[in-house]
Design a protein around this motif. Structure first.
Motif, PDB file in Angstrom:
ATOM      1  N   GLY A 236       0.821  -1.202   0.000  1.00 29.05           N
ATOM      2  CA  GLY A 236       0.000   0.000   0.000  1.00 29.05           C
ATOM      3  C   GLY A 236       0.856   1.252   0.000  1.00 29.05           C
ATOM      4  O   GLY A 236       1.813   1.357   0.775  1.00 29.05           O
ATOM      5  N   VAL A 237       0.528   2.202  -0.876  1.00 31.94           N
ATOM      6  CA  VAL A 237       1.241   3.466  -0.916  1.00 31.94           C
ATOM      7  C   VAL A 237       0.247   4.625  -0.943  1.00 31.94           C
ATOM      8  O   VAL A 237      -0.900   4.477  -1.367  1.00 31.94           O
ATOM      9  CB  VAL A 237       2.188   3.573  -2.138  1.00 31.94           C
ATOM     10  CG1 VAL A 237       3.306   2.559  -2.044  1.00 31.94           C
ATOM     11  CG2 VAL A 237       1.431   3.437  -3.446  1.00 31.94           C
ATOM     12  N   HIS A 238       0.724   5.750  -0.472  1.00 31.26           N
ATOM     13  CA  HIS A 238      -0.023   7.007  -0.500  1.00 31.26           C
ATOM     14  C   HIS A 238       0.722   7.941  -1.441  1.00 31.26           C
ATOM     15  O   HIS A 238       1.940   8.110  -1.313  1.00 31.26           O
ATOM     16  CB  HIS A 238      -0.101   7.596   0.912  1.00 31.26           C
ATOM     17  CG  HIS A 238      -0.668   8.983   0.972  1.00 31.26           C
ATOM     18  ND1 HIS A 238      -1.995   9.247   0.722  1.00 31.26           N
ATOM     19  CD2 HIS A 238      -0.084  10.180   1.267  1.00 31.26           C
ATOM     20  CE1 HIS A 238      -2.209  10.546   0.861  1.00 31.26           C
ATOM     21  NE2 HIS A 238      -1.066  11.131   1.191  1.00 31.26           N
ATOM     22  N   VAL A 239       0.013   8.543  -2.385  1.00 32.54           N
ATOM     23  CA  VAL A 239       0.643   9.394  -3.391  1.00 32.54           C
ATOM     24  C   VAL A 239       0.034  10.787  -3.286  1.00 32.54           C
ATOM     25  O   VAL A 239      -1.181  10.963  -3.405  1.00 32.54           O
ATOM     26  CB  VAL A 239       0.436   8.838  -4.810  1.00 32.54           C
ATOM     27  CG1 VAL A 239       1.144   9.729  -5.836  1.00 32.54           C
ATOM     28  CG2 VAL A 239       0.939   7.403  -4.909  1.00 32.54           C
ATOM     29  N   GLU A 240       0.905  11.784  -3.070  1.00 32.85           N
ATOM     30  CA  GLU A 240       0.419  13.154  -2.961  1.00 32.85           C
ATOM     31  C   GLU A 240       1.309  14.103  -3.760  1.00 32.85           C
ATOM     32  O   GLU A 240       2.474  13.795  -4.054  1.00 32.85           O
ATOM     33  CB  GLU A 240       0.364  13.590  -1.499  1.00 32.85           C
ATOM     34  CG  GLU A 240       1.682  13.600  -0.775  1.00 32.85           C
ATOM     35  CD  GLU A 240       1.535  13.881   0.718  1.00 32.85           C
ATOM     36  OE1 GLU A 240       0.480  13.550   1.277  1.00 32.85           O
ATOM     37  OE2 GLU A 240       2.491  14.419   1.301  1.00 32.85           O
ATOM     38  N   ARG A 241       0.734  15.230  -4.113  1.00 33.66           N
ATOM     39  CA  ARG A 241       1.460  16.207  -4.915  1.00 33.66           C
ATOM     40  C   ARG A 241       2.688  16.709  -4.158  1.00 33.66           C
ATOM     41  O   ARG A 241       2.627  17.002  -2.966  1.00 33.66           O
ATOM     42  CB  ARG A 241       0.555  17.393  -5.272  1.00 33.66           C
ATOM     43  CG  ARG A 241       1.202  18.371  -6.260  1.00 33.66           C
ATOM     44  CD  ARG A 241       0.275  19.537  -6.569  1.00 33.66           C
ATOM     45  NE  ARG A 241      -0.956  19.122  -7.234  1.00 33.66           N
ATOM     46  CZ  ARG A 241      -1.073  18.881  -8.526  1.00 33.66           C
ATOM     47  NH1 ARG A 241      -0.010  18.991  -9.315  1.00 33.66           N
ATOM     48  NH2 ARG A 241      -2.231  18.516  -9.047  1.00 33.66           N
ATOM     49  N   TRP A 242       3.793  16.779  -4.857  1.00 34.21           N
ATOM     50  CA  TRP A 242       5.051  17.291  -4.308  1.00 34.21           C
ATOM     51  C   TRP A 242       5.005  18.815  -4.423  1.00 34.21           C
ATOM     52  O   TRP A 242       5.136  19.375  -5.503  1.00 34.21           O
ATOM     53  CB  TRP A 242       6.210  16.691  -5.087  1.00 34.21           C
ATOM     54  CG  TRP A 242       7.580  17.155  -4.705  1.00 34.21           C
ATOM     55  CD1 TRP A 242       7.928  18.119  -3.801  1.00 34.21           C
ATOM     56  CD2 TRP A 242       8.810  16.668  -5.254  1.00 34.21           C
ATOM     57  NE1 TRP A 242       9.287  18.271  -3.742  1.00 34.21           N
ATOM     58  CE2 TRP A 242       9.861  17.389  -4.629  1.00 34.21           C
ATOM     59  CE3 TRP A 242       9.126  15.696  -6.209  1.00 34.21           C
ATOM     60  CZ2 TRP A 242      11.197  17.171  -4.938  1.00 34.21           C
ATOM     61  CZ3 TRP A 242      10.457  15.474  -6.508  1.00 34.21           C
ATOM     62  CH2 TRP A 242      11.485  16.198  -5.883  1.00 34.21           C
ATOM     63  N   LEU A 243       4.818  19.471  -3.300  1.00 37.66           N
ATOM     64  CA  LEU A 243       4.709  20.923  -3.281  1.00 37.66           C
ATOM     65  C   LEU A 243       6.091  21.548  -3.081  1.00 37.66           C
ATOM     66  O   LEU A 243       6.899  21.049  -2.300  1.00 37.66           O
ATOM     67  CB  LEU A 243       3.773  21.365  -2.154  1.00 37.66           C
ATOM     68  CG  LEU A 243       2.337  20.857  -2.262  1.00 37.66           C
ATOM     69  CD1 LEU A 243       1.546  21.231  -1.007  1.00 37.66           C
ATOM     70  CD2 LEU A 243       1.655  21.422  -3.501  1.00 37.66           C
ATOM     71  N   PRO A 244       6.372  22.650  -3.753  1.00 38.57           N
ATOM     72  CA  PRO A 244       7.678  23.313  -3.591  1.00 38.57           C
ATOM     73  C   PRO A 244       7.789  23.966  -2.219  1.00 38.57           C
ATOM     74  O   PRO A 244       6.979  24.831  -1.858  1.00 38.57           O
ATOM     75  CB  PRO A 244       7.686  24.348  -4.714  1.00 38.57           C
ATOM     76  CG  PRO A 244       6.245  24.635  -4.997  1.00 38.57           C
ATOM     77  CD  PRO A 244       5.509  23.346  -4.739  1.00 38.57           C
ATOM     78  N   LYS A 245       8.781  23.543  -1.441  1.00 36.05           N
ATOM     79  CA  LYS A 245       8.942  24.072  -0.092  1.00 36.05           C
ATOM     80  C   LYS A 245       9.812  25.323  -0.081  1.00 36.05           C
ATOM     81  O   LYS A 245      10.643  25.530  -0.964  1.00 36.05           O
ATOM     82  CB  LYS A 245       9.557  23.008   0.822  1.00 36.05           C
ATOM     83  CG  LYS A 245       8.616  21.869   1.145  1.00 36.05           C
ATOM     84  CD  LYS A 245       9.119  21.020   2.300  1.00 36.05           C
ATOM     85  CE  LYS A 245      10.268  20.153   1.928  1.00 36.05           C
ATOM     86  NZ  LYS A 245      10.577  19.157   2.986  1.00 36.05           N
ATOM     87  N   ALA A 246       9.612  26.121   0.968  1.00 39.26           N
ATOM     88  CA  ALA A 246      10.483  27.272   1.192  1.00 39.26           C
ATOM     89  C   ALA A 246      11.890  26.776   1.494  1.00 39.26           C
ATOM     90  O   ALA A 246      12.111  25.601   1.812  1.00 39.26           O
ATOM     91  CB  ALA A 246       9.942  28.112   2.349  1.00 39.26           C
ATOM     92  N   SER A 247      12.838  27.671   1.390  1.00 36.71           N
ATOM     93  CA  SER A 247      14.224  27.282   1.625  1.00 36.71           C
ATOM     94  C   SER A 247      14.859  28.180   2.679  1.00 36.71           C
ATOM     95  O   SER A 247      14.423  29.312   2.910  1.00 36.71           O
ATOM     96  CB  SER A 247      15.033  27.353   0.322  1.00 36.71           C
ATOM     97  OG  SER A 247      15.084  28.685  -0.163  1.00 36.71           O
ATOM     98  N   GLN A 248      15.895  27.645   3.290  1.00 37.69           N
ATOM     99  CA  GLN A 248      16.702  28.397   4.245  1.00 37.69           C
ATOM    100  C   GLN A 248      18.162  28.049   3.969  1.00 37.69           C
ATOM    101  O   GLN A 248      18.531  26.868   3.980  1.00 37.69           O
ATOM    102  CB  GLN A 248      16.318  28.039   5.685  1.00 37.69           C
ATOM    103  CG  GLN A 248      17.017  28.893   6.725  1.00 37.69           C
ATOM    104  CD  GLN A 248      16.552  28.575   8.135  1.00 37.69           C
ATOM    105  OE1 GLN A 248      17.181  27.809   8.854  1.00 37.69           O
ATOM    106  NE2 GLN A 248      15.428  29.173   8.545  1.00 37.69           N
ATOM    107  N   GLY A 249      18.959  29.058   3.683  1.00 37.11           N
ATOM    108  CA  GLY A 249      20.353  28.806   3.354  1.00 37.11           C
ATOM    109  C   GLY A 249      20.531  27.955   2.120  1.00 37.11           C
ATOM    110  O   GLY A 249      21.494  27.179   2.027  1.00 37.11           O
ATOM    111  N   GLY A 250      19.593  28.079   1.160  1.00 39.42           N
ATOM    112  CA  GLY A 250      19.682  27.297  -0.065  1.00 39.42           C
ATOM    113  C   GLY A 250      19.268  25.849   0.084  1.00 39.42           C
ATOM    114  O   GLY A 250      19.451  25.051  -0.843  1.00 39.42           O
ATOM    115  N   ARG A 251      18.688  25.491   1.231  1.00 38.49           N
ATOM    116  CA  ARG A 251      18.265  24.113   1.487  1.00 38.49           C
ATOM    117  C   ARG A 251      16.763  24.093   1.735  1.00 38.49           C
ATOM    118  O   ARG A 251      16.200  25.023   2.329  1.00 38.49           O
ATOM    119  CB  ARG A 251      19.000  23.548   2.711  1.00 38.49           C
ATOM    120  CG  ARG A 251      20.502  23.414   2.510  1.00 38.49           C
ATOM    121  CD  ARG A 251      21.251  23.318   3.828  1.00 38.49           C
ATOM    122  NE  ARG A 251      20.868  22.155   4.615  1.00 38.49           N
ATOM    123  CZ  ARG A 251      21.497  20.988   4.592  1.00 38.49           C
ATOM    124  NH1 ARG A 251      22.545  20.811   3.791  1.00 38.49           N
ATOM    125  NH2 ARG A 251      21.107  19.987   5.353  1.00 38.49           N
TER     126      ARG A 251
END
Length: 392
Positions: A236-251
């Motif tokens: 069983g897997v759960h699939v969700e949209r990969w949302l662009p996260k904020a960054s800190q120090g380029g990470r």
């Protein structure tokens, strides 16, 4: 919490607590809770080992006792009993793990309730927390912000690729439904025919089995990606949209927020050069003050993050403590819930946020302070908006 005994059995504030921990005796979670109890002046908690629970040792509980349910992880023997394999790094077997763990937890909780003890977690809530599909559905129904997810089961790579195309979802997280600690998680990009990339800590061995590793890697061959998804799908897997996260120090950055008795008390920023920010995969603690400043620059407040975490935790009112992963989206303007963790309080040396009553306390000491109210059956969520009033 589970139904409590009468108020006469509950200790008064400041009185010694009768504590039992159901956990792995050698685990640092058990040790850290033991140390917090000692510092607070309570007798040493009795430890009931998961291996004994799973092999039918019995449940010697007593009225007025508080039973802390802790993680069964990081113990090879316990993992073998739950997963049915002698290979502790194996990714497969999570459905069996979930079935055996929740079954044992239901029996243990029933015995505690029968004896008049109170447990730290409701077994049915834990069963949902360890099924990402059910957890996502519960959060969504409560209007907690969560990423869009594909409905229904995923049977393999071919159907998943077609469903991602239909949903116009070119980037997705594929998560084992019953996984934890990023085990088996795949950050998937599909750019067109033959153009795929799967970023994961999973290593595929020559015999086709999947194993966790501490190194995040990329698979760019569709044959390899197909084999990976096909191997994960049966559990069983759960699939969700990969949302662009904020960054800190380029990470890439996100938050782990610990919510105790309905209130967000601890928060840490996690950063990584990988899509997964878990510390054991190369993630590092970020700067909370810097994140707060970034949020305030958009007109928001850190309390927006904490309120979102509490909104998610409110979906599990029978569980004393959860760890909520909050994803700040690009620009630090909006937040969504990525995960709710039943055992998300392992944040050594982290003390509580200002204005929460947990200042100077780690996550374990904070839970200890909440136990008398839990035993007395008087646990209620605080009113919304108190973070702003407290100056956080």
């Amino acid at each position: 919490m589970s139904p409590s005994p009468s108020d006469s059995a509950a200790p008064q504030a400041g009185a010694p607590l009768r504590l039992t921990v159901v956990g792995n005796p050698e685990n640092r979670r058990t040790t850290l809770f033991h140390d917090a109890a000692r510092r607070a002046g309570h007798p040493p908690p009795r430890v009931l080992a998961w291996r004994d629970v799973l092999t039918g040792a019995g449940y010697p509980f007593a009225p007025g006792e508080f039973v802390r349910i802790d993680s069964p992880g990081e113990n090879a023997e316990v993992d073998r009993l739950l997963r049915g394999t002698d290979e502790p790094t194996r990714v497969e077997g999570t459905a069996r793990w979930h079935r055996r763990f929740t079954g044992a937890l239901r029996e243990l909780t029933a015995a505690a309730r029968h004896a008049g003890a109170v447990t730290s977690a409701d077994p049915e809530e834990v069963a949902v927390l360890f099924d990402k599909r059910l957890c996502h559905a519960r959060l969504s129904a409560a209007q907690v912000p969560v990423p869009m997810a594909l409905p229904g089961p995923v049977v393999g790579w071919g159907s998943l690729r077609e469903r991602l195309r239909t949903a116009d979802m070119c980037r997705a997280f594929v998560k084992p439904a019953h996984g934890s600690s990023a085990s088996g998680v795949v950050a998937l990009s599909v750019a067109g025919p033959g153009r795929v990339k799967a970023t994961t800590s999973v290593e595929t061995t020559p015999d086709g089995h999947l194993h966790n590793s501490l190194r995040v890697r990329d698979y760019t061959s569709e044959r390899e990606v197909a084999a990976l998804i096909d191997a994960l799908a049966p559990d069983g897997v759960h699939v969700e949209r990969w949302l662009p996260k904020a960054s800190q120090g380029g990470r890439a950055a996100d938050f782990r927020v610990v919510v105790v008795a309905g209130r967000a008390t601890h928060a840490v920023v996690r950063t990584s050069r990988h899509p997964m920010t878990n510390l054991h995969l190369g993630g590092a603690r970020g700067d909370l003050a810097e994140a707060e400043a970034a949020i305030e620059a958009t007109g928001g407040r850190l309390s927006d993050v904490l309120d979102t975490a509490e909104q998610a935790a409110a979906c599990f009112p029978g569980t004393l403590c959860v760890g909520v992963d909050i994803l700040p989206l690009t620009g630090w303007r909006r937040f969504t819930v990525g995960e709710v963790n039943a055992f998300g309080d392992l944040l050594p040396r982290l003390t509580g946020l200002p204005g929460t009553g947990a200042e100077g306390l780690d996550t374990y000491a904070t839970q200890l302070a909440a136990i008398p109210t839990a035993l007395a059956g008087r646990h209620t969520r605080p009113a919304a908006g108190r973070h702003a009033e407290a100056g956080t």
